[in-house]
Each structure stands twice: as C-alpha cells, then as structure tokens.
Design a protein around this motif. Structure first.
Motif, PDB file in Angstrom:
ATOM      1  N   HIS A 252       0.813  -1.226   0.000  1.00 31.79           N
ATOM      2  CA  HIS A 252       0.000   0.000   0.000  1.00 31.79           C
ATOM      3  C   HIS A 252       0.841   1.268   0.000  1.00 31.79           C
ATOM      4  O   HIS A 252       0.314   2.351   0.255  1.00 31.79           O
ATOM      5  N   ASN A 253       2.151   1.145  -0.256  1.00 34.22           N
ATOM      6  CA  ASN A 253       3.067   2.284  -0.340  1.00 34.22           C
ATOM      7  C   ASN A 253       2.982   3.163   0.911  1.00 34.22           C
ATOM      8  O   ASN A 253       2.792   4.380   0.834  1.00 34.22           O
ATOM      9  N   ILE A 254       3.100   2.513   2.062  1.00 32.92           N
ATOM     10  CA  ILE A 254       3.073   3.214   3.355  1.00 32.92           C
ATOM     11  C   ILE A 254       4.474   3.177   3.933  1.00 32.92           C
ATOM     12  O   ILE A 254       5.092   2.113   4.008  1.00 32.92           O
ATOM     13  N   ARG A 255       4.970   4.321   4.337  1.00 31.43           N
ATOM     14  CA  ARG A 255       6.297   4.408   4.949  1.00 31.43           C
ATOM     15  C   ARG A 255       6.123   4.669   6.442  1.00 31.43           C
ATOM     16  O   ARG A 255       5.315   5.500   6.854  1.00 31.43           O
ATOM     17  N   LEU A 256       6.885   3.965   7.247  1.00 30.12           N
ATOM     18  CA  LEU A 256       6.842   4.097   8.696  1.00 30.12           C
ATOM     19  C   LEU A 256       7.793   5.221   9.104  1.00 30.12           C
ATOM     20  O   LEU A 256       9.003   5.118   8.910  1.00 30.12           O
TER      21      LEU A 256
ATOM     22  N   LEU B 215       7.346  19.342  10.335  1.00 30.65           N
ATOM     23  CA  LEU B 215       8.154  18.161  10.034  1.00 30.65           C
ATOM     24  C   LEU B 215       7.400  17.193   9.125  1.00 30.65           C
ATOM     25  O   LEU B 215       7.966  16.642   8.178  1.00 30.65           O
ATOM     26  N   ARG B 216       6.120  16.992   9.404  1.00 35.33           N
ATOM     27  CA  ARG B 216       5.306  16.111   8.563  1.00 35.33           C
ATOM     28  C   ARG B 216       5.281  16.596   7.119  1.00 35.33           C
ATOM     29  O   ARG B 216       5.400  15.804   6.188  1.00 35.33           O
ATOM     30  N   ALA B 217       5.107  17.899   6.933  1.00 35.74           N
ATOM     31  CA  ALA B 217       5.054  18.468   5.583  1.00 35.74           C
ATOM     32  C   ALA B 217       6.381  18.254   4.856  1.00 35.74           C
ATOM     33  O   ALA B 217       6.404  17.888   3.677  1.00 35.74           O
ATOM     34  N   ILE B 218       7.495  18.476   5.544  1.00 35.24           N
ATOM     35  CA  ILE B 218       8.817  18.282   4.943  1.00 35.24           C
ATOM     36  C   ILE B 218       9.019  16.817   4.563  1.00 35.24           C
ATOM     37  O   ILE B 218       9.481  16.503   3.468  1.00 35.24           O
ATOM     38  N   ILE B 219       8.637  15.918   5.472  1.00 43.09           N
ATOM     39  CA  ILE B 219       8.808  14.487   5.220  1.00 43.09           C
ATOM     40  C   ILE B 219       7.895  14.032   4.089  1.00 43.09           C
ATOM     41  O   ILE B 219       8.308  13.272   3.212  1.00 43.09           O
TER      42      ILE B 219
ATOM     43  N   ALA C 203       3.944   8.457  -1.512  1.00 46.54           N
ATOM     44  CA  ALA C 203       3.816   7.449  -0.448  1.00 46.54           C
ATOM     45  C   ALA C 203       3.019   8.007   0.726  1.00 46.54           C
ATOM     46  O   ALA C 203       3.096   9.192   1.047  1.00 46.54           O
ATOM     47  N   LYS C 204       2.260   7.125   1.345  1.00 47.90           N
ATOM     48  CA  LYS C 204       1.528   7.501   2.553  1.00 47.90           C
ATOM     49  C   LYS C 204       2.473   7.371   3.738  1.00 47.90           C
ATOM     50  O   LYS C 204       3.454   6.651   3.690  1.00 47.90           O
ATOM     51  N   MET C 205       2.147   8.058   4.809  1.00 50.30           N
ATOM     52  CA  MET C 205       3.011   8.080   5.978  1.00 50.30           C
ATOM     53  C   MET C 205       2.267   7.525   7.195  1.00 50.30           C
ATOM     54  O   MET C 205       1.165   7.957   7.501  1.00 50.30           O
ATOM     55  N   GLU C 206       2.878   6.555   7.864  1.00 48.87           N
ATOM     56  CA  GLU C 206       2.395   6.090   9.165  1.00 48.87           C
ATOM     57  C   GLU C 206       3.302   6.773  10.182  1.00 48.87           C
ATOM     58  O   GLU C 206       4.478   6.437  10.313  1.00 48.87           O
TER      59      GLU C 206
ATOM     60  N   SER D 119      13.266   8.813  11.567  1.00 53.12           N
ATOM     61  CA  SER D 119      13.462   7.486  10.981  1.00 53.12           C
ATOM     62  C   SER D 119      12.357   7.241   9.972  1.00 53.12           C
ATOM     63  O   SER D 119      11.177   7.378  10.293  1.00 53.12           O
ATOM     64  N   ILE D 120      12.758   6.915   8.743  1.00 54.45           N
ATOM     65  CA  ILE D 120      11.805   6.561   7.699  1.00 54.45           C
ATOM     66  C   ILE D 120      12.174   5.147   7.274  1.00 54.45           C
ATOM     67  O   ILE D 120      13.205   4.941   6.639  1.00 54.45           O
TER      68      ILE D 120
END
Length: 182
Positions: A107-111, A128-132, A139-142, A158-159
């Motif tokens: 599902h293209n989710i990055r931790l 930080l969320r916007a930059i990441i 990709a989606k972000m968890e 950490s990604i």
C-alpha cells in the motif's frame, strides 16, 4: 528486519486471503495491536512459546492481545486456528511483523518515527510532517512521535530503515570521536 521464511510465508498467505475478502486493512489494524501487545508485555511471548499452555488458551490470549474480540474478524479467527493446527502459534509475533511489512509495501506506506528530546508542539510536528511528506512523494506516511530525553536536544527522523540524526547527543558523540582520532 528479516523475520524468516516461515513467518513471511504465513504473512503472505493471510494477506492474500484477507485481500480477497476485503479484510486486509482490518487484519493490518489487528496485527498492529498484536505487535504493540508483544512489545508492551514481554511475558506474552514466553506464554505463547510455553508448550505446557494449551493451544486454545494461547488463541484466547492472542485474540485478546490483538483486539480481535472487539473487532470480530472471521479472517483473523481462521488465521489463529490455522496457526494452532500447524503448531505455529509461537511464531505469531514474527508473522504479525511480516504482515505489517508486507501490507505497508503493498500500500506504499512508509513508517516514520520522529524522536525528540522534549515533546514537539503541534506546529513543529506539522512542519516536520510536511517536509517528510514532500520527500516521500506519493507514499503515505504512518507517523509516530516519541520523546527520548537521552537525545539531550534536537530530534531524529526514521523513515523505515533510514535515519537522520540531528540530536545534541549525536553531535557530542561525533565531537568526541573527532577528538579521540586526533
């Protein structure tokens, strides 16, 4: 993290079965809860691995630890039954980890974990969320935020398996290594 061939095969089987039934997201949530239970209660793995505890009791324990009792997923119940009949309940944590990794990959989710020395404000977290998210593209972000006073100041990002360390503790370590090498 390499969990081994057996957990990977079970994770793939449960993922494919759940995806056919449209339960893959629900199983993902149950597996997250199960992994959190193993992480928060180290004794859980010992009980699950104990050969003197009946399989039915282990299944009840895993059902409770995963939150399955509230969710009532038939797919997860069948999964536990299959593990019990194949005597693989002791691998349930590794299977959960493998399932989580597989689901995220599919599902293209990055931790993403932000660890800071002190709690971040909502504005700092959003920045930080916007930059990441810009770096991750589509990709989606968890996202998780963690506080660790041992960093002294600053933060780490950490990604998945990549880590950016902008902490004071890391700067001091680098300075120490630099001084020792001279």
């Amino acid at each position: 993290m390499n969990q081994g061939l057996i957990p990977a095969r079970y994770a793939k089987a449960i993922y494919e079965y759940a995806a056919e039934r449209g339960d893959d997201k629900q199983i993902f949530t149950l597996m997250q809860t199960l992994e959190a239970s193993f992480k928060d209660n180290p004794e859980l793995q010992k009980v699950i691995a104990n050969p003197f505890v009946a399989s039915a009791e282990k299944c009840k324990l895993l059902t409770t630890a995963s939150g399955h009792a509230a969710a009532g997923s038939e797919t997860f119940g069948r999964f536990l039954g299959m593990l019990a009949s194949n005597r693989r309940l002791d691998a349930s944590r590794d299977i959960a980890l493998a399932y989580l990794a597989l689901y995220r990959r599919q599902h293209n989710i990055r931790l993403v974990t932000i660890t800071s020395a002190a709690p971040l404000t909502a504005a700092e977290q959003e920045r930080l969320r916007a930059i990441i998210q810009k770096r991750l593209g589509s990709a989606k972000m968890e996202y998780r935020a963690v506080v660790d006073a041992a960093l002294i100041g600053g933060f780490t990002v950490s990604i998945d398996n990549e880590k950016l360390d902008a902490s004071v503790a890391n700067e001091l370590k680098q300075l120490r290594l630099s001084l020792l090498s001279k």
